[in-house]
Design an enzyme around this catalytic site. Structure first.
Site, PDB file in Angstrom:
ATOM      1  N   ARG A  16       6.993 -11.167  -1.238  1.00 45.30           N
ATOM      2  CA  ARG A  16       6.883 -10.054  -2.185  1.00 45.30           C
ATOM      3  C   ARG A  16       6.469 -10.529  -3.573  1.00 45.30           C
ATOM      4  O   ARG A  16       5.845  -9.795  -4.328  1.00 45.30           O
ATOM      5  CB  ARG A  16       8.213  -9.298  -2.256  1.00 45.30           C
ATOM      6  CG  ARG A  16       8.099  -7.970  -2.987  1.00 45.30           C
ATOM      7  CD  ARG A  16       9.372  -7.150  -2.908  1.00 45.30           C
ATOM      8  NE  ARG A  16      10.501  -7.858  -3.438  1.00 45.30           N
ATOM      9  CZ  ARG A  16      11.679  -8.026  -2.835  1.00 45.30           C
ATOM     10  NH1 ARG A  16      11.891  -7.514  -1.658  1.00 45.30           N
ATOM     11  NH2 ARG A  16      12.638  -8.696  -3.395  1.00 45.30           N
ATOM     12  N   TYR A  70      -5.419   8.819 -18.858  1.00 41.34           N
ATOM     13  CA  TYR A  70      -5.613   9.127 -17.436  1.00 41.34           C
ATOM     14  C   TYR A  70      -4.521  10.105 -16.996  1.00 41.34           C
ATOM     15  O   TYR A  70      -3.342   9.879 -17.277  1.00 41.34           O
ATOM     16  CB  TYR A  70      -5.527   7.790 -16.695  1.00 41.34           C
ATOM     17  CG  TYR A  70      -5.628   7.816 -15.206  1.00 41.34           C
ATOM     18  CD1 TYR A  70      -6.797   8.195 -14.576  1.00 41.34           C
ATOM     19  CD2 TYR A  70      -4.551   7.411 -14.426  1.00 41.34           C
ATOM     20  CE1 TYR A  70      -6.892   8.179 -13.195  1.00 41.34           C
ATOM     21  CE2 TYR A  70      -4.635   7.387 -13.043  1.00 41.34           C
ATOM     22  CZ  TYR A  70      -5.805   7.772 -12.433  1.00 41.34           C
ATOM     23  OH  TYR A  70      -5.893   7.753 -11.068  1.00 41.34           O
ATOM     24  N   ASP A  99      -4.681   0.748 -21.466  1.00 34.83           N
ATOM     25  CA  ASP A  99      -5.351   0.884 -20.184  1.00 34.83           C
ATOM     26  C   ASP A  99      -6.801   0.464 -20.436  1.00 34.83           C
ATOM     27  O   ASP A  99      -7.568   1.187 -21.060  1.00 34.83           O
ATOM     28  CB  ASP A  99      -5.254   2.338 -19.694  1.00 34.83           C
ATOM     29  CG  ASP A  99      -5.853   2.528 -18.299  1.00 34.83           C
ATOM     30  OD1 ASP A  99      -6.791   1.768 -17.951  1.00 34.83           O
ATOM     31  OD2 ASP A  99      -5.417   3.438 -17.571  1.00 34.83           O
ATOM     32  N   LYS A 150     -11.198  -0.145  -9.655  1.00 29.37           N
ATOM     33  CA  LYS A 150     -12.480   0.323 -10.168  1.00 29.37           C
ATOM     34  C   LYS A 150     -13.499  -0.829 -10.152  1.00 29.37           C
ATOM     35  O   LYS A 150     -13.997  -1.180  -9.110  1.00 29.37           O
ATOM     36  CB  LYS A 150     -12.283   0.910 -11.562  1.00 29.37           C
ATOM     37  CG  LYS A 150     -11.212   2.031 -11.600  1.00 29.37           C
ATOM     38  CD  LYS A 150     -11.697   3.316 -10.978  1.00 29.37           C
ATOM     39  CE  LYS A 150     -10.594   4.336 -10.705  1.00 29.37           C
ATOM     40  NZ  LYS A 150      -9.729   4.695 -11.804  1.00 29.37           N
TER      41      LYS A 150
HETATM   42  C1  LIG Z   1      -8.323   5.077 -11.668  1.00 32.63           C
HETATM   43  C2  LIG Z   1      -7.612   4.830 -12.922  1.00 32.63           C
HETATM   44  C3  LIG Z   1      -6.268   4.481 -12.930  1.00 32.63           C
HETATM   45  C4  LIG Z   1      -5.430   4.428 -11.670  1.00 32.63           C
HETATM   46  O1  LIG Z   1      -5.844   3.450 -10.790  1.00 32.63           O
HETATM   47  P1  LIG Z   1      -5.505   3.556  -9.234  1.00 32.63           P
HETATM   48  O2  LIG Z   1      -5.831   2.217  -8.716  1.00 32.63           O
HETATM   49  O3  LIG Z   1      -6.350   4.672  -8.700  1.00 32.63           O
HETATM   50  O4  LIG Z   1      -4.035   3.875  -9.131  1.00 32.63           O
HETATM   51  C5  LIG Z   1      -5.678   4.216 -14.139  1.00 32.63           C
HETATM   52  N1  LIG Z   1      -6.363   4.297 -15.289  1.00 32.63           N
HETATM   53  C6  LIG Z   1      -7.668   4.631 -15.322  1.00 32.63           C
HETATM   54  C7  LIG Z   1      -8.365   4.693 -16.625  1.00 32.63           C
HETATM   55  C8  LIG Z   1      -8.331   4.900 -14.140  1.00 32.63           C
HETATM   56  O5  LIG Z   1      -9.608   5.265 -14.188  1.00 32.63           O
END
Ligand SMILES: *Cc1c(COP(=O)(O)O)cnc(C)c1O
Length: 386
Positions: free
Chosen positions: A54, A107, A177, A202
């Protein structure tokens, strides 16, 4: 070393792996200790090395090392999704009675987490205008200032160094973020941020086939974040870490193409009669454009448009017939995407009332003239339905 060089070499250790270039995928739950001494040594360094599946395997650590090198942070922690990276970092630094400053353009699931789970634990969230000075909003119990720049869907660019400085002076941890820049076109730690989060789902993964998140920290914030990640019980899967590491190697060349196509399409759309407004941080009318020029070294494949006042049926006819721009959530993969959105319903600190329907585009790696043709035919359907 420059970022492109780091991206190429970080996290590799071929000579401890039979000369094989890429780190192998280790699948593990149990990790064996040869002696009591080795077992006790592991107890003394709870956040170092492999102890139990883990906590990660050498595959996880290779990815973490590479992402930390990319972002210029102290260490990185891989978690099973981008949202998990956000919620883990917030949980690590907030407790009952604390106050959180959250950017209004965050987000949307981040907002939902604050309004439900954090609210339930007695953490109060204040949403702030991405263009505002956060100084007056800081309270004695503000423990986290959360940024996302450019903002989701509408791309307002925040003055990150100013916000990070104000947070630090008030004794709060700043988190960003950083998914939009992929860690390549913005270096949060050079701008005073304590924690940088990415949805590796992404651009790092880049192929629309893995969910993964990363939390990159300073030296001071590492242990607290790592402890929370461990105790929340999440664990990034080894195959997913491997794919993320593979994606990372081509991040720079992919992003350059995404950037080039999105800029070309943004400029082309600005001259289309169907479009009232194009949203992209490289365009001078974007709020914070000057800050973007100051702090960022590039842009990505995303852009949004506000259409002229078309009826829903016309927009539906446009979207249903698209051939290359497919409809779906997420972005950062090699393929183009298009999605309708309604920013005004997701804001509380600011008002954003678009004059017409809004679309968010992710420009993929297709030939840009084919993408323009797809949009051009889409506009024909849009106009036919008017
Ligand atoms: C897609 C996204 C997330 C979340 O990511 P996941 O892997 O889908 O949980 C968080 N912040 C931003 C800016 C995003 O575009």
């Amino acid at each position: 070393m420059k970022k492109d060089t780091r991206l190429t070499h970080a996290g590799l250790d071929p000579h401890n792996n039979h000369g094989v270039v890429n780190p192998p995928v280790y699948h593990a739950s149990t990790i064996l200790y040869p002696t009591v001494e080795a077992l006790e040594q592991a107890e003394r360094t709870p956040f170092e090395g492999t102890r139990y599946g883990r906590r990660g395997t050498p595959t996880t650590f290779a990815l973490e090392e590479a992402v930390a090198a990319l972002e210029g942070g102290y260490r990185s922690i891989a978690v099973p999704s981008g949202l998990s990276a956000i919620t883990t970092a917030l949980m690590a630094f907030l407790k009952s009675g604390d106050h959180l400053l959250m950017v209004d353009t965050t987000y949307q699931p981040t907002r939902a987490f604050c309004n439900t789970v954090l609210a339930g634990f007695g953490v109060e969230t204040t949403y702030y205008d991405p263009m505002a000075d956060i100084g007056p909003l800081l309270r004695p119990n503000t423990k986290v200032v959360f940024l996302e720049s450019p903002g989701s869907q509408t791309f307002e660019v925040q003055d990150v160094p100013a916000a990070a400085k104000a947070a630090r002076a008030a004794g709060a941890v700043s988190m960003i973020d950083n998914t939009w820049s992929a860690g390549l076109y913005f270096s949060p730690f050079e701008h005073g941020v304590d924690i940088s989060i990415q949805a590796a789902t992404k651009y790092i993964v880049g192929h629309s086939d893995v969910m993964l998140g990363t939390i990159t920290t300073t030296k001071d914030t590492f242990v607290r974040t790592k402890r929370a990640a461990s105790l929340l019980g999440t664990s990034a899967a080894p195959d997913d870490c491997y794919l993320a590491l593979r994606g990372l190697r081509t991040l720079s060349v992919r992003l350059a193409r995404h950037q080039e196509s999105a800029l070309a399409i943004a400029r082309w759309l600005e001259n289309r009669p169907e479009v009232a407004h194009v949203l992209h941080p490289a365009l001078p009318n974007c709020p914070g454009h000057e800050i973007w020029k100051r702090d960022f070294t590039g842009s990505n494949g995303l852009l949004s448009v506000v259409l002229e006042d078309y009826a829903k049926e016309a927009v539906t006819a446009m979207l249903d017939g698209m051939r290359l721009f497919s409809m779906g959530y997420s972005w950062g993969g090699y393929e183009s995407l298009i999605i309708p959105f309604t920013p005004h319903t997701a804001r509380t600190a600011t008002k954003w009332l678009p004059s017409g329907p809004c679309l968010r585009l992710h420009c993929g790696l297709e030939d840009v003239s084919d993408l323009m043709e797809d949009l051009e035919k889409g506009f024909e359907r849009l106009n036919a339905g008017r």
